[in-house]
Design a protein around this motif. Structure first.
Motif, short mmCIF file in Angstrom:
data_model
loop_
_atom_site.label_atom_id
_atom_site.label_comp_id
_atom_site.label_asym_id
_atom_site.label_seq_id
_atom_site.Cartn_x
_atom_site.Cartn_y
_atom_site.Cartn_z
N VAL A 120 42.23 17.54 22.40
CA VAL A 120 42.24 17.91 20.98
C VAL A 120 42.27 16.66 20.10
O VAL A 120 41.54 16.56 19.11
CB VAL A 120 43.44 18.82 20.66
CG1 VAL A 120 43.62 18.98 19.16
CG2 VAL A 120 43.25 20.19 21.32
N GLY A 121 43.12 15.69 20.45
CA GLY A 121 43.18 14.45 19.68
C GLY A 121 41.85 13.72 19.69
O GLY A 121 41.39 13.20 18.66
N TYR A 122 41.21 13.70 20.87
CA TYR A 122 39.91 13.03 20.98
C TYR A 122 38.86 13.74 20.13
O TYR A 122 38.08 13.10 19.42
CB TYR A 122 39.49 13.00 22.45
CG TYR A 122 38.16 12.32 22.68
CD1 TYR A 122 38.07 10.93 22.66
CD2 TYR A 122 37.01 13.06 22.89
CE1 TYR A 122 36.85 10.30 22.87
CE2 TYR A 122 35.79 12.44 23.10
CZ TYR A 122 35.72 11.06 23.09
OH TYR A 122 34.51 10.44 23.27
N ILE A 123 38.83 15.07 20.19
CA ILE A 123 37.85 15.82 19.41
C ILE A 123 38.07 15.60 17.92
O ILE A 123 37.11 15.48 17.14
CB ILE A 123 37.90 17.31 19.78
CG1 ILE A 123 37.35 17.50 21.20
CG2 ILE A 123 37.09 18.14 18.80
CD1 ILE A 123 37.48 18.93 21.72
N VAL A 124 39.32 15.52 17.49
CA VAL A 124 39.61 15.23 16.08
C VAL A 124 38.98 13.90 15.68
O VAL A 124 38.34 13.78 14.62
CB VAL A 124 41.13 15.21 15.83
CG1 VAL A 124 41.45 14.59 14.47
CG2 VAL A 124 41.71 16.62 15.91
N MET A 125 39.15 12.88 16.51
CA MET A 125 38.56 11.57 16.21
C MET A 125 37.05 11.65 16.12
O MET A 125 36.43 11.07 15.22
CB MET A 125 38.96 10.56 17.29
CG MET A 125 40.41 10.16 17.29
SD MET A 125 40.76 8.74 18.36
CE MET A 125 40.58 9.49 19.99
N ARG A 126 36.45 12.37 17.04
CA ARG A 126 34.99 12.40 17.11
C ARG A 126 34.38 13.28 16.02
O ARG A 126 33.31 12.96 15.48
CB ARG A 126 34.55 12.87 18.50
CG ARG A 126 35.11 12.03 19.62
CD ARG A 126 34.66 10.57 19.52
NE ARG A 126 33.28 10.45 19.95
CZ ARG A 126 32.40 9.61 19.40
NH1 ARG A 126 32.76 8.87 18.37
NH2 ARG A 126 31.17 9.54 19.86
N VAL A 127 35.04 14.39 15.69
CA VAL A 127 34.53 15.22 14.60
C VAL A 127 34.58 14.45 13.28
O VAL A 127 33.68 14.57 12.43
CB VAL A 127 35.32 16.54 14.51
CG1 VAL A 127 34.97 17.29 13.23
CG2 VAL A 127 35.01 17.41 15.73
#
Length: 388
Positions: A120-127
């Motif tokens: 989830v943290g990674y997806i937040v960064m990438r979005v």
């Protein structure tokens, strides 16, 4: 004019802008990355000490990739489009929040727990990076096709992460690792595909400086181990003399590896982006090698101080030797093979092999590695560079 600035905050910067250096916001971003790197290194340290080196290395690779890749993508984008305006700052803060979530979730992964917080943290960064690229596409018509390609590619990859690791929730660590490798390859393909549609206006000096600062971040893990050894040397129950030797060895390796990287040659001197892919991607091995060297020293220090699990001496020594050798080989690939002349332009490969050999000599392995790394600095200073 006010409306234009509101809607076009990320116009392309001049790739030849003089005196381009890291901004305070980028340095704050690096501070967040320090926490994520430290979390991954600590997990590797405890995994190796507990005798789970293979699983620990795999988990470390996944956690480190998430941190490094988000950092690298932000760095290249910032080099081309950093406006330092309110919108830019707010989106960057979102990326930093995602990085902290990744750091918080890494210990759970090493403990065999859920990947959810990391993903989830990674997806937040990438979005957030998708938003960055969409604004860049609107702000910079000349590079619109490239920016849209980045946005679409990143978005598709995040959909993959969501489906593969959050929705399907594969059973077994092997399945997770396999899906992770596929996702990592998809991520690394995005810049290659996007830049084929037109090179973004990144700044050579700025990008080189940013990568150098990340080297300092990962070498900080070795310094932390050195400080820990000095601390334990004054505590009861350990071996003070051995701990002081370990502390001095870690300190010497930190100084020498820093010296090897920050030589007088410029590491990024090619105008073609194709060569820069090799340069930037290979830096991941330099970074991972530096951080893992610190984790390896932490294992050796635990043994000497009587703290936690006791790893076998050979495993403890190789936990330093292997990542240190990886650091040297990657540095040779990134720079030495291209800028040095004569047979000694391959010298770092020989020193990397010597470091691995030193890992097998018992109690004096780590001081021997420190001496080898210092000799690498001395030998390399005698090698001539190619004329520009």
């Amino acid at each position: 004019m006010t409306k234009t600035r509101s809607w076009r905050p990320f116009g392309a910067r001049d790739p030849h802008e003089p005196h381009r250096v890291s901004t305070p916001l980028e340095l704050l971003f690096d501070l967040v990355i320090v926490i994520a790197v430290a979390s991954a290194a600590e997990g590797l340290h405890h995994a190796v000490a507990a005798g789970h080196a293979a699983m620990g290395l795999t988990t470390f690779a996944m956690a480190f990739f998430a941190t490094w890749w988000a950092w690298m993508n932000f760095t290249w984008f910032a080099s081309a489009y950093d406006s330092d305006g309110p919108v830019y700052r707010l989106i960057t803060c979102v990326i930093m929040a995602g990085a902290l979530a990744v750091a918080a979730g890494v210990p759970r992964v090493f403990a065999g727990g859920s990947l959810t917080l990391v993903i989830v943290g990674y997806i937040v960064m990438r979005v957030a990076m998708v938003v960055f690229w969409l604004i860049a596409a609107r702000s910079d018509p000349r590079h619109r096709a490239t920016a849209v390609s980045y946005a679409v590619g990143i978005a598709v990859t995040q959909l993959y992460w969501t489906l593969a690791l959050l929705v399907l929730r594969p059973a077994g660590f092997g399945a997770v690792a396999g899906l992770f490798v596929l996702g990592a390859l998809m991520e690394m393909a995005v810049p290659v595909i996007a830049e084929a549609r037109g090179k973004t206006p990144w700044h050579h000096h700025h990008v080189a400086e940013r990568h150098g600062l990340f080297v300092i971040i990962v070498l900080g893990e070795v310094l932390l181990s050195s400080a820990a050894a000095f601390t334990y040397a004054d505590a009861p129950g350990g071996h003070p003399a051995e701990l002081i030797v370990l502390a001095l060895s870690a300190l010497a390796i930190t100084f020498a590896t820093w010296w090897l990287y920050f030589s007088q040659e410029g590491p990024l001197d090619q105008e073609r982006f194709s060569s820069s892919f090799n340069w930037s991607y290979a830096h991941a091995l330099i970074y991972a090698g530096g951080a893992a060297t610190g984790a390896g020293f932490a294992v050796a220090i635990d043994n000497a101080a009587g703290q936690g699990h006791h790893a076998p001496m050979l495993a403890s020594n190789l936990a330093v030797a292997v990542p240190l050798a990886v650091y040297m080989v990657a540095l040779w690939f990134v720079r030495d093979r291209l800028v040095l002349t004569g047979p000694w332009r391959h010298g770092l490969l020989a020193f990397a092999a010597a470091v691995i050999a030193a890992g097998h000599i018992g109690h004096w392995a780590l001081p021997a590695m420190a001496l080898i790394t210092i000799l690498a600095v001395v030998a390399r200073s005698q090698v001539q560079c190619r004329q520009a």
